[in-house]
Design an enzyme around this catalytic site. Structure first.
Site, short mmCIF file in Angstrom:
data_model
loop_
_atom_site.label_atom_id
_atom_site.label_comp_id
_atom_site.label_asym_id
_atom_site.label_seq_id
_atom_site.Cartn_x
_atom_site.Cartn_y
_atom_site.Cartn_z
N SER A 75 0.86 -1.20 0.01
CA SER A 75 0.01 -0.01 0.02
C SER A 75 0.86 1.12 0.10
CB SER A 75 -0.91 0.02 1.28
OG SER A 75 -1.93 0.98 0.99
N ASP A 114 -0.30 -4.65 -3.61
CA ASP A 114 -1.89 -4.30 -3.75
C ASP A 114 -1.99 -2.54 -3.86
OD1 ASP A 114 -4.50 -5.44 -4.12
OD2 ASP A 114 -4.93 -4.51 -2.45
N HIS A 153 -6.72 -6.67 0.74
CA HIS A 153 -5.68 -5.55 0.69
C HIS A 153 -4.14 -6.09 1.40
CE1 HIS A 153 -3.96 -1.75 -0.04
NE2 HIS A 153 -3.92 -1.32 1.19
#
Length: 322
Positions: free
Chosen positions: A127, A151, A298
């Site tokens: 992220s 992700d 995620h």
């Protein structure tokens, strides 16, 4: 959850839960004092029988998390590793300017890698950590042997998947107990899937104030709460300016990825934030990158830590890479 003897006392239980039978690594908290007075904090993990071994994989976590999110992945990895608390997260200092974007944080991460590693790393970022890792790899190619982005892509719609992060942290800034934070994490589908895992995550991501109230360690909670409050009281008119989550998803991320010379892999969760269109755009913008879909959301490192650890071990031990 009671206070542990030390922050690494959870590792044996985590290894047992994951079915890992190798020796638990030695964990050590590190601190680097930066020129402007801030502190960068990190965790170093070394094999029990080789406590002086230098890291070969360095990990950067996502927004609102901290270095301990990688614990089980590192147990599965089985190699010396470094996990850094991003500025404004964990035990690293908050930034007065609240500028938590890849290019701004990259110099701090590079300083940490200079201090705590001795060879180019497999640099892994999830992220916000993925965009920061790309900025490090672009600006300091001498530090990075391989880049792994988990992700995230710069082109994500901040009002789609990432809005979950914004909404999760837009609640109160303090709480009566950590149990309330655990309940909130589970209600948002976060925390690793079980209450026990969520309790560990909340323990490492929160602190008890002198008045007995509990607050998040990271700055993102304050920023998200302030944005939510401003939006609730804003008069009808133009939309509010970009918040802390959407601010990290700008075009500079693509520029950083285009400048990376190290082999690059995007690992996306099948239930994560990166859509098929996002993955196609990543492939177009980063020719030659490997793109892998895995059965996770995620927070891949918390949902399938052993599979992720094994993938990273393969990358770190592969021969014949330039």
């Amino acid at each position: 959850m009671s206070e542990p003897i030390d922050e690494f006392s959870f590792l044996p239980d985590q290894a047992s839960e994951a079915g890992i039978d190798r020796s638990v690594p030695h964990g050590e908290r590190l601190a680097l004092h930066l020129p402007d007075g801030r502190t960068l904090s990190a965790l170093r993990y070394t094999p029990a029988d080789a406590p002086e071994a230098a890291p070969v994989v360095t990990f950067l976590h996502g927004a609102g998390l901290n270095a301990h999110t990688w614990d089980t992945t590192i147990l599965g990895l089985g190699l010396p590793a470094l996990a850094i608390d991003l500025p404004g997260h964990g035990d690293s200092s908050w930034r007065d300017d609240a500028a938590y974007v890849g290019r701004v944080m990259a110099p701090d991460i590079a300083a940490g890698m200079d201090a705590w590693t001795s060879a180019p790393q497999v640099l892994v970022g999830q992220s916000l950590g993925g965009l920061t890792a790309a900025a490090v790899a672009a600006s300091r190619p001498d530090l990075v042997h391989e880049l792994v982005v988990i992700d995230i892509t710069p082109g994500l719609d901040s009002n789609a998947g990432p809005s979950q992060i914004r909404d999760f942290f837009a609640g109160p800034v303090d709480w009566a107990s950590r149990d309330e934070l655990v309940d909130r994490a589970l209600a948002f589908g976060l925390g690793g899937g079980t209450r026990r895992k969520a309790e560990r995550g909340v323990f490492f991501n929160s602190r008890i104030r002198p008045d007995g109230r509990v607050e998040w360690k990271h700055h993102f909670a304050r920023l998200a709460n302030a944005m939510a409050d401003a939006g609730a009281h804003a008069p009808t008119g133009p939309p509010a300016p970009s918040d802390a989550v959407s601010a990290v998803l700008g075009e500079t991320g693509w520029e950083d990825l285009a400048a990376v010379t190290a082999p690059t892999t995007l690992i996306r969760g099948e239930r994560g934030y990166v859509t098929d269109d996002d993955a196609e755009e990543f492939a177009r913008r980063v020719p030659g990158a490997s793109i892998v879909a895995v059965p996770a959301g995620h927070n891949v490192q918390e949902e399938i830590p052993l599979e992720l650890g094994e993938r990273l071990r393969t990358l770190a031990t592969a021969r014949g890479r330039s």
